[in-house]
Design an enzyme around this catalytic site. Structure first.
Site, PDB file in Angstrom:
ATOM      1  N   ASP A   1       9.817 -37.874 -26.438  1.00  0.00           N
ATOM      2  CA  ASP A   1      10.485 -36.578 -26.468  1.00  0.00           C
ATOM      3  C   ASP A   1      10.193 -35.943 -27.835  1.00  0.00           C
ATOM      4  O   ASP A   1       9.150 -35.327 -28.027  1.00  0.00           O
ATOM      5  CB  ASP A   1      11.973 -36.829 -26.232  1.00  0.00           C
ATOM      6  CG  ASP A   1      12.758 -35.563 -25.968  1.00  0.00           C
ATOM      7  OD1 ASP A   1      12.126 -34.524 -25.729  1.00  0.00           O
ATOM      8  OD2 ASP A   1      13.998 -35.608 -25.999  1.00  0.00           O
TER       9      ASP A   1
ATOM     10  N   GLY B   1      14.349 -48.936 -21.447  1.00  0.00           N
ATOM     11  CA  GLY B   1      13.782 -47.921 -20.547  1.00  0.00           C
ATOM     12  C   GLY B   1      12.407 -48.263 -20.004  1.00  0.00           C
ATOM     13  O   GLY B   1      12.024 -47.817 -18.925  1.00  0.00           O
TER      14      GLY B   1
ATOM     15  N   PHE C   1      16.241 -33.163 -18.576  1.00  0.00           N
ATOM     16  CA  PHE C   1      16.684 -34.556 -18.617  1.00  0.00           C
ATOM     17  C   PHE C   1      16.471 -35.181 -17.237  1.00  0.00           C
ATOM     18  O   PHE C   1      16.965 -34.674 -16.241  1.00  0.00           O
ATOM     19  CB  PHE C   1      18.143 -34.650 -19.028  1.00  0.00           C
ATOM     20  CG  PHE C   1      18.559 -36.049 -19.348  1.00  0.00           C
ATOM     21  CD1 PHE C   1      18.338 -36.567 -20.619  1.00  0.00           C
ATOM     22  CD2 PHE C   1      19.130 -36.856 -18.388  1.00  0.00           C
ATOM     23  CE1 PHE C   1      18.696 -37.880 -20.920  1.00  0.00           C
ATOM     24  CE2 PHE C   1      19.494 -38.164 -18.678  1.00  0.00           C
ATOM     25  CZ  PHE C   1      19.271 -38.676 -19.946  1.00  0.00           C
ATOM     26  N   VAL C   2      15.723 -36.274 -17.199  1.00  0.00           N
ATOM     27  CA  VAL C   2      15.427 -36.924 -15.921  1.00  0.00           C
ATOM     28  C   VAL C   2      15.923 -38.366 -15.910  1.00  0.00           C
ATOM     29  O   VAL C   2      16.138 -38.962 -16.974  1.00  0.00           O
ATOM     30  CB  VAL C   2      13.915 -36.901 -15.613  1.00  0.00           C
ATOM     31  CG1 VAL C   2      13.396 -35.478 -15.505  1.00  0.00           C
ATOM     32  CG2 VAL C   2      13.126 -37.672 -16.674  1.00  0.00           C
TER      33      VAL C   2
ATOM     34  N   ASP D   1      17.614 -43.795 -17.953  1.00  0.00           N
ATOM     35  CA  ASP D   1      19.023 -43.831 -17.581  1.00  0.00           C
ATOM     36  C   ASP D   1      19.763 -42.585 -18.014  1.00  0.00           C
ATOM     37  O   ASP D   1      19.321 -41.843 -18.897  1.00  0.00           O
ATOM     38  CB  ASP D   1      19.702 -45.031 -18.259  1.00  0.00           C
ATOM     39  CG  ASP D   1      19.849 -44.820 -19.759  1.00  0.00           C
ATOM     40  OD1 ASP D   1      18.815 -44.630 -20.430  1.00  0.00           O
ATOM     41  OD2 ASP D   1      20.995 -44.805 -20.257  1.00  0.00           O
TER      42      ASP D   1
ATOM     43  N   GLU E   1       5.423 -47.099 -23.776  1.00  0.00           N
ATOM     44  CA  GLU E   1       6.701 -46.379 -23.895  1.00  0.00           C
ATOM     45  C   GLU E   1       6.987 -45.618 -22.609  1.00  0.00           C
ATOM     46  O   GLU E   1       6.073 -45.138 -21.944  1.00  0.00           O
ATOM     47  CB  GLU E   1       6.619 -45.441 -25.115  1.00  0.00           C
ATOM     48  CG  GLU E   1       7.837 -44.594 -25.392  1.00  0.00           C
ATOM     49  CD  GLU E   1       9.074 -45.371 -25.805  1.00  0.00           C
ATOM     50  OE1 GLU E   1       9.431 -46.330 -25.095  1.00  0.00           O
ATOM     51  OE2 GLU E   1       9.712 -44.997 -26.802  1.00  0.00           O
ATOM     52  N   ASP E   2       8.263 -45.536 -22.260  1.00  0.00           N
ATOM     53  CA  ASP E   2       8.614 -44.804 -21.052  1.00  0.00           C
ATOM     54  C   ASP E   2       8.493 -43.295 -21.264  1.00  0.00           C
ATOM     55  O   ASP E   2       7.811 -42.616 -20.510  1.00  0.00           O
ATOM     56  CB  ASP E   2      10.035 -45.184 -20.563  1.00  0.00           C
ATOM     57  CG  ASP E   2      11.069 -45.172 -21.693  1.00  0.00           C
ATOM     58  OD1 ASP E   2      10.697 -44.900 -22.852  1.00  0.00           O
ATOM     59  OD2 ASP E   2      12.247 -45.442 -21.410  1.00  0.00           O
TER      60      ASP E   2
END
Ligand code: IMP
Ligand code: MG
Length: 197
Positions: free
Chosen positions: A118, A59, A167-168, A174, A114-115
């Protein structure tokens, strides 16, 4: 079918990639600007320290690439890849390193890139592992932060955007391995998106 045609018409330059894409939350331009600002700050904080930027595949691919290209200091880069052991251990964030770092990091300045964070469970486990290798410093740089879902506190030094608890996809994120290559961040149409986590 009808809806797919609507998104293809709204985002004609993206062709079939736009099929299923709903609202755009963060445009290419905002992403570019924010990544440049973070790179500026990192370049100033790490001047002369030759930091190693560590990311988790896959990611973080876009963010890592754009961040590295915007740095004005010497820096190195490495990746790890992880997979969850089982549904139970996954809930505690435990992971197996499928690909480890290429070299020891003792005494090095590590910037963990980090992308999205959460719950923070996976990241917390990885950070503890890296910390046990005695780096000179270990800081976290995250592009997308979802603060509402956090189960474990993660100290974040550099942050791109706070995201709502949705959720994106896009810019590396992805949905079932698709939509990573959208250059912006968007929601999916409800009929495309089925609960994933
Ligand atoms: P956590 O912080 O341990 O819950 O795990 C975060 C991981 O969940 C990220 O590395 C992503 O792989 C995935 N993830 C969380 N939110 C999203 C999202 O909105 N889109 C795509 N992947 C996500
Ligand atoms: Mg990730």
């Amino acid at each position: 079918m009808k809806d797919r045609n609507v998104s293809a018409r709204l985002l004609p330059e993206y062709g079939e990639l736009a099929e299923g894409v709903g609202e755009i939350l963060i445009s290419e331009e905002r992403l570019r600007q924010r990544v440049a600002e973070i790179a500026h700050q990192v370049s100033s904080d790490y001047a002369g320290l030759n930091p190693l930027l560590v990311g988790v595949l896959k990611g973080v691919l876009f963010f890592m690439s754009d961040l590295l290209q915007s740095l004005t200091i010497q820096a190195e880069n490495d990746f790890i890849a992880v997979s969850s052991y089982s549904p139970e251990t996954r809930q505690r964030g435990m992971v197996r390193f499928v690909k480890d770092l290429e070299a020891p990091i003792e005494g090095r300045h590590i910037l963990f890139v980090e992308d999205v964070i959460d719950t923070g469970l996976t990241l917390s486990y990885i950070l503890n592992n890296l910390r046990s290798r005695r780096p000179a410093s270990l800081e976290v740089c995250v592009l997308f932060n979802k603060p509402n879902h956090r189960l474990i506190e993660i100290p974040i030094k550099y942050k791109g955007f706070d995201l709502p608890d949705r959720f994106v996809v896009g810019y590396g994120l992805d949905y079932r391995e698709k939509f990573r290559n959208l250059p912006f961040v968007a929601l999916l149409k409800p009929e495309v998106f089925q609960e994933v986590k």
